[in-house]
Design a protein around this motif. Sequence first.
Motif, short mmCIF file in Angstrom:
data_model
loop_
_atom_site.label_atom_id
_atom_site.label_comp_id
_atom_site.label_asym_id
_atom_site.label_seq_id
_atom_site.Cartn_x
_atom_site.Cartn_y
_atom_site.Cartn_z
N SER A 16 0.83 -1.21 0.00
CA SER A 16 0.00 0.00 0.00
C SER A 16 0.86 1.25 0.00
CB SER A 16 -0.91 0.03 1.24
OG SER A 16 -1.78 -1.08 1.26
N LEU A 17 0.29 2.30 -0.56
CA LEU A 17 0.88 3.63 -0.50
C LEU A 17 -0.25 4.64 -0.37
CD1 LEU A 17 3.65 3.75 -3.28
CD2 LEU A 17 4.01 3.94 -0.82
N ARG A 18 0.07 5.77 0.22
CA ARG A 18 -0.90 6.86 0.33
C ARG A 18 -0.29 8.11 -0.28
NH1 ARG A 18 -5.44 7.97 3.36
NH2 ARG A 18 -5.77 10.12 4.06
N LEU A 19 -0.91 8.60 -1.32
CA LEU A 19 -0.47 9.83 -1.96
C LEU A 19 -1.26 11.00 -1.39
CD1 LEU A 19 -0.29 8.74 -5.72
CD2 LEU A 19 1.42 8.47 -3.91
N SER A 20 -0.59 12.14 -1.32
CA SER A 20 -1.25 13.36 -0.88
C SER A 20 -0.96 14.47 -1.87
CB SER A 20 -0.74 13.78 0.50
OG SER A 20 -1.15 12.85 1.48
N CYS A 21 -1.87 15.41 -1.92
CA CYS A 21 -1.73 16.58 -2.80
C CYS A 21 -2.16 17.80 -2.01
CB CYS A 21 -2.58 16.40 -4.05
SG CYS A 21 -2.52 17.78 -5.20
N ALA A 22 -1.23 18.70 -1.80
CA ALA A 22 -1.52 19.94 -1.09
C ALA A 22 -1.78 21.04 -2.11
CB ALA A 22 -0.35 20.32 -0.19
N ALA A 23 -2.86 21.76 -1.92
CA ALA A 23 -3.27 22.79 -2.87
C ALA A 23 -3.25 24.16 -2.23
CB ALA A 23 -4.66 22.48 -3.41
N SER A 24 -2.92 25.15 -3.05
CA SER A 24 -2.97 26.54 -2.60
C SER A 24 -3.39 27.42 -3.76
CB SER A 24 -1.61 26.99 -2.05
OG SER A 24 -0.62 26.90 -3.06
N GLY A 25 -3.94 28.56 -3.43
CA GLY A 25 -4.32 29.50 -4.47
C GLY A 25 -5.65 29.25 -5.13
N LEU A 26 -6.47 28.43 -4.53
CA LEU A 26 -7.80 28.17 -5.08
C LEU A 26 -8.78 27.90 -3.95
CD1 LEU A 26 -8.01 24.52 -6.53
CD2 LEU A 26 -6.38 25.25 -4.84
N THR A 27 -10.05 28.12 -4.26
CA THR A 27 -11.10 27.76 -3.30
C THR A 27 -11.33 26.26 -3.46
OG1 THR A 27 -12.09 29.95 -3.55
CG2 THR A 27 -13.44 28.23 -2.53
N PHE A 28 -10.68 25.51 -2.62
CA PHE A 28 -10.55 24.06 -2.78
C PHE A 28 -11.89 23.37 -2.97
CE2 PHE A 28 -7.63 20.64 -2.54
CZ PHE A 28 -8.23 19.59 -1.89
N LYS A 75 -8.37 21.53 4.98
CA LYS A 75 -6.91 21.52 4.91
C LYS A 75 -6.38 21.66 3.49
CE LYS A 75 -6.34 18.70 9.08
NZ LYS A 75 -5.76 17.45 9.65
N ASN A 76 -7.29 21.81 2.52
CA ASN A 76 -6.88 21.90 1.11
C ASN A 76 -5.99 20.74 0.70
OD1 ASN A 76 -8.29 24.29 1.02
ND2 ASN A 76 -6.64 25.47 0.08
N THR A 77 -6.41 19.55 1.07
CA THR A 77 -5.61 18.36 0.80
C THR A 77 -6.44 17.28 0.12
OG1 THR A 77 -4.23 18.80 2.73
CG2 THR A 77 -4.15 16.58 1.82
N LEU A 78 -5.83 16.66 -0.87
CA LEU A 78 -6.44 15.55 -1.58
C LEU A 78 -5.56 14.32 -1.34
CD1 LEU A 78 -8.53 14.59 -3.82
CD2 LEU A 78 -6.69 15.06 -5.45
N ASN A 79 -6.18 13.19 -1.09
CA ASN A 79 -5.43 11.97 -0.83
C ASN A 79 -5.86 10.84 -1.75
OD1 ASN A 79 -3.98 12.93 1.60
ND2 ASN A 79 -6.03 12.99 2.49
N LEU A 80 -4.96 9.90 -1.94
CA LEU A 80 -5.28 8.68 -2.68
C LEU A 80 -4.66 7.51 -1.93
CD1 LEU A 80 -6.62 7.56 -5.29
CD2 LEU A 80 -4.32 7.53 -6.29
N GLN A 81 -5.50 6.72 -1.31
CA GLN A 81 -5.05 5.51 -0.62
C GLN A 81 -5.03 4.38 -1.63
OE1 GLN A 81 -4.00 5.05 2.62
NE2 GLN A 81 -3.46 2.99 1.93
#
Length: 124
Positions: A16-28, A75-81
Amino acid sequence: VQLQASGGGLVQAGGSLRLSCAASGLTFSGYTLGWFRQPPGKEREFVASSRASGGRAYYADSVKGRFAISRDNAKNTLNLQMNSLKPEDTAIYYCAAGRPIYSSMWGTDGYTSWGQGTQVTVSS
Protein backbone atom coordinates in the motif's frame (compact mmCIF):
# COMPACT_ATOMS: atom_id res chain seq x y z
CA VAL A 1 -2.87 27.76 -8.26
CA GLN A 2 -0.27 25.33 -6.98
CA LEU A 3 -0.62 21.61 -6.43
CA GLN A 4 2.10 19.62 -4.72
CA ALA A 5 1.91 15.82 -4.86
CA SER A 6 3.84 13.60 -2.47
CA GLY A 7 3.90 10.10 -1.06
CA GLY A 8 5.19 8.06 -3.97
CA GLY A 9 7.84 5.41 -3.62
CA LEU A 10 8.85 1.80 -4.21
CA VAL A 11 6.59 -0.94 -2.87
CA GLN A 12 6.18 -4.66 -3.41
CA ALA A 13 3.14 -6.06 -5.12
CA GLY A 14 0.28 -6.35 -2.67
CA GLY A 15 1.51 -3.42 -0.64
CA SER A 16 0.00 0.00 0.00
CA LEU A 17 0.88 3.63 -0.50
CA ARG A 18 -0.90 6.86 0.33
CA LEU A 19 -0.47 9.83 -1.96
CA SER A 20 -1.25 13.36 -0.88
CA CYS A 21 -1.73 16.58 -2.80
CA ALA A 22 -1.52 19.94 -1.09
CA ALA A 23 -3.27 22.79 -2.87
CA SER A 24 -2.97 26.54 -2.60
CA GLY A 25 -4.32 29.50 -4.47
CA LEU A 26 -7.80 28.17 -5.08
CA THR A 27 -11.10 27.76 -3.30
CA PHE A 28 -10.55 24.06 -2.78
CA SER A 29 -14.15 23.08 -2.19
CA GLY A 30 -15.24 24.60 -5.49
CA TYR A 31 -13.07 22.35 -7.63
CA THR A 32 -13.26 18.82 -8.87
CA LEU A 33 -10.01 17.13 -7.92
CA GLY A 34 -8.50 14.19 -9.66
CA TRP A 35 -5.64 11.76 -9.77
CA PHE A 36 -4.15 10.72 -13.09
CA ARG A 37 -1.18 8.51 -13.85
CA GLN A 38 1.24 8.06 -16.70
CA PRO A 39 2.82 4.62 -17.01
CA PRO A 40 6.19 4.36 -18.80
CA GLY A 41 5.75 4.88 -22.52
CA LYS A 42 2.00 5.45 -22.27
CA GLU A 43 -0.40 8.36 -22.20
CA ARG A 44 -1.70 9.94 -19.03
CA GLU A 45 -4.83 8.19 -17.80
CA PHE A 46 -7.61 8.84 -15.33
CA VAL A 47 -7.39 7.14 -11.93
CA ALA A 48 -9.96 8.76 -9.65
CA SER A 49 -11.78 12.01 -9.02
CA SER A 50 -13.75 13.77 -6.33
CA ARG A 51 -16.49 16.12 -7.50
CA ALA A 52 -16.69 19.66 -6.20
CA SER A 53 -20.29 19.36 -5.15
CA GLY A 54 -20.60 16.75 -2.45
CA GLY A 55 -17.25 15.08 -3.11
CA ARG A 56 -18.70 12.08 -4.93
CA ALA A 57 -15.91 9.75 -6.01
CA TYR A 58 -15.33 8.14 -9.37
CA TYR A 59 -12.76 5.51 -10.25
CA ALA A 60 -11.19 3.90 -13.26
CA ASP A 61 -12.22 0.26 -13.54
CA SER A 62 -8.61 -0.81 -13.13
CA VAL A 63 -8.39 0.61 -9.59
CA LYS A 64 -11.96 0.22 -8.36
CA GLY A 65 -12.04 -1.59 -5.02
CA ARG A 66 -8.31 -1.04 -4.41
CA PHE A 67 -7.90 2.74 -4.41
CA ALA A 68 -9.80 5.33 -2.40
CA ILE A 69 -9.80 9.07 -3.05
CA SER A 70 -10.58 11.51 -0.29
CA ARG A 71 -10.47 15.25 0.19
CA ASP A 72 -10.20 17.53 3.18
CA ASN A 73 -11.59 20.92 2.17
CA ALA A 74 -10.55 22.50 5.46
CA LYS A 75 -6.91 21.52 4.91
CA ASN A 76 -6.88 21.90 1.11
CA THR A 77 -5.61 18.36 0.80
CA LEU A 78 -6.44 15.55 -1.58
CA ASN A 79 -5.43 11.97 -0.83
CA LEU A 80 -5.28 8.68 -2.68
CA GLN A 81 -5.05 5.51 -0.62
CA MET A 82 -3.72 2.72 -2.81
CA ASN A 83 -4.02 -0.86 -1.59
CA SER A 84 -3.28 -4.22 -3.18
CA LEU A 85 -0.86 -2.58 -5.53
CA LYS A 86 0.10 -4.35 -8.74
CA PRO A 87 3.14 -3.93 -11.00
CA GLU A 88 0.82 -2.41 -13.62
CA ASP A 89 0.10 0.44 -11.20
CA THR A 90 3.68 1.63 -11.76
CA ALA A 91 3.48 5.19 -13.08
CA ILE A 92 3.99 8.84 -12.32
CA TYR A 93 0.90 9.98 -10.44
CA TYR A 94 -0.42 13.50 -10.88
CA CYS A 95 -3.05 15.42 -8.95
CA ALA A 96 -5.21 17.88 -10.83
CA ALA A 97 -7.90 20.47 -10.19
CA GLY A 98 -10.55 21.84 -12.49
CA ARG A 99 -14.22 22.34 -13.17
CA PRO A 100 -14.94 19.72 -15.81
CA ILE A 101 -18.44 18.91 -16.87
CA TYR A 102 -19.43 15.37 -16.03
CA SER A 103 -18.58 13.91 -19.42
CA SER A 104 -15.11 15.50 -19.35
CA MET A 105 -14.17 14.34 -15.89
CA TRP A 106 -12.29 11.30 -17.16
CA GLY A 107 -10.03 13.22 -19.53
CA THR A 108 -7.11 15.50 -18.92
CA ASP A 109 -8.71 18.41 -20.82
CA GLY A 110 -11.20 19.00 -18.03
CA TYR A 111 -8.50 19.99 -15.53
CA THR A 112 -6.72 23.33 -15.56
CA SER A 113 -4.13 22.91 -12.81
CA TRP A 114 -1.66 20.07 -12.33
CA GLY A 115 0.83 19.01 -9.72
CA GLN A 116 4.38 18.00 -10.59
CA GLY A 117 3.86 14.25 -10.26
CA THR A 118 5.15 11.62 -7.87
CA GLN A 119 6.64 8.29 -8.92
CA VAL A 120 5.04 5.05 -7.80
CA THR A 121 6.92 1.86 -8.54
CA VAL A 122 5.46 -1.55 -7.73
CA SER A 123 7.84 -4.49 -7.89
CA SER A 124 6.69 -8.04 -8.57
